[in-house]
Write a protein that holds these residues in place. Sequence first.
Motif, short mmCIF file in Angstrom:
data_model
loop_
_atom_site.label_atom_id
_atom_site.label_comp_id
_atom_site.label_asym_id
_atom_site.label_seq_id
_atom_site.Cartn_x
_atom_site.Cartn_y
_atom_site.Cartn_z
N LEU A 1 7.18 5.59 2.15
CA LEU A 1 7.07 5.48 0.70
C LEU A 1 6.78 4.03 0.30
O LEU A 1 5.93 3.77 -0.57
N ARG A 2 7.44 3.08 0.94
CA ARG A 2 7.22 1.66 0.66
C ARG A 2 5.77 1.27 1.00
O ARG A 2 5.10 0.60 0.21
N GLU A 3 5.29 1.72 2.14
CA GLU A 3 3.91 1.41 2.55
C GLU A 3 2.90 2.04 1.60
O GLU A 3 1.88 1.43 1.28
N TYR A 4 3.18 3.24 1.11
CA TYR A 4 2.29 3.92 0.17
C TYR A 4 2.17 3.13 -1.13
O TYR A 4 1.07 2.94 -1.66
N VAL A 5 3.30 2.65 -1.64
CA VAL A 5 3.29 1.87 -2.88
C VAL A 5 2.53 0.56 -2.68
O VAL A 5 1.71 0.16 -3.52
#
Length: 119
Positions: A16-20
């Motif tokens: 999720l962090r990488e997606y953001v």
Amino acid sequence: MNLKISGHHLDITPALREYVINKLDRVIRHFDQVIDVSVLLSVDNHKEKERRQKADITVHLKGKEIFVESCDENMYAAIDMLIDKLDRQVIRHKTKLQGHAHEAIKHQEHQELPAEPLQ
């Protein structure tokens, strides 16, 4: 640029962090004068059958602060809508900064004033 990603009733996974972060690269490509970015991802369980995923972002630019929020049943879809809204606002802010509503004085045609009679 300082980036803060936090979750409310939600664990922020590395995916999720990488997606953001990948989505924010699109915004920074348009406007690189970003000072701070604060992302809040949350899950609201108001009703048993309905889970509402909410994403908020606050972007601090030089002389302006932009706040955008979006909600959806899927967190990734909420992030996509959030970045789309933010991208539009950043582009609008950038065009206002670069807008040339009035022509510069040095580019305006000089009007000759009539000569005053000598006395």
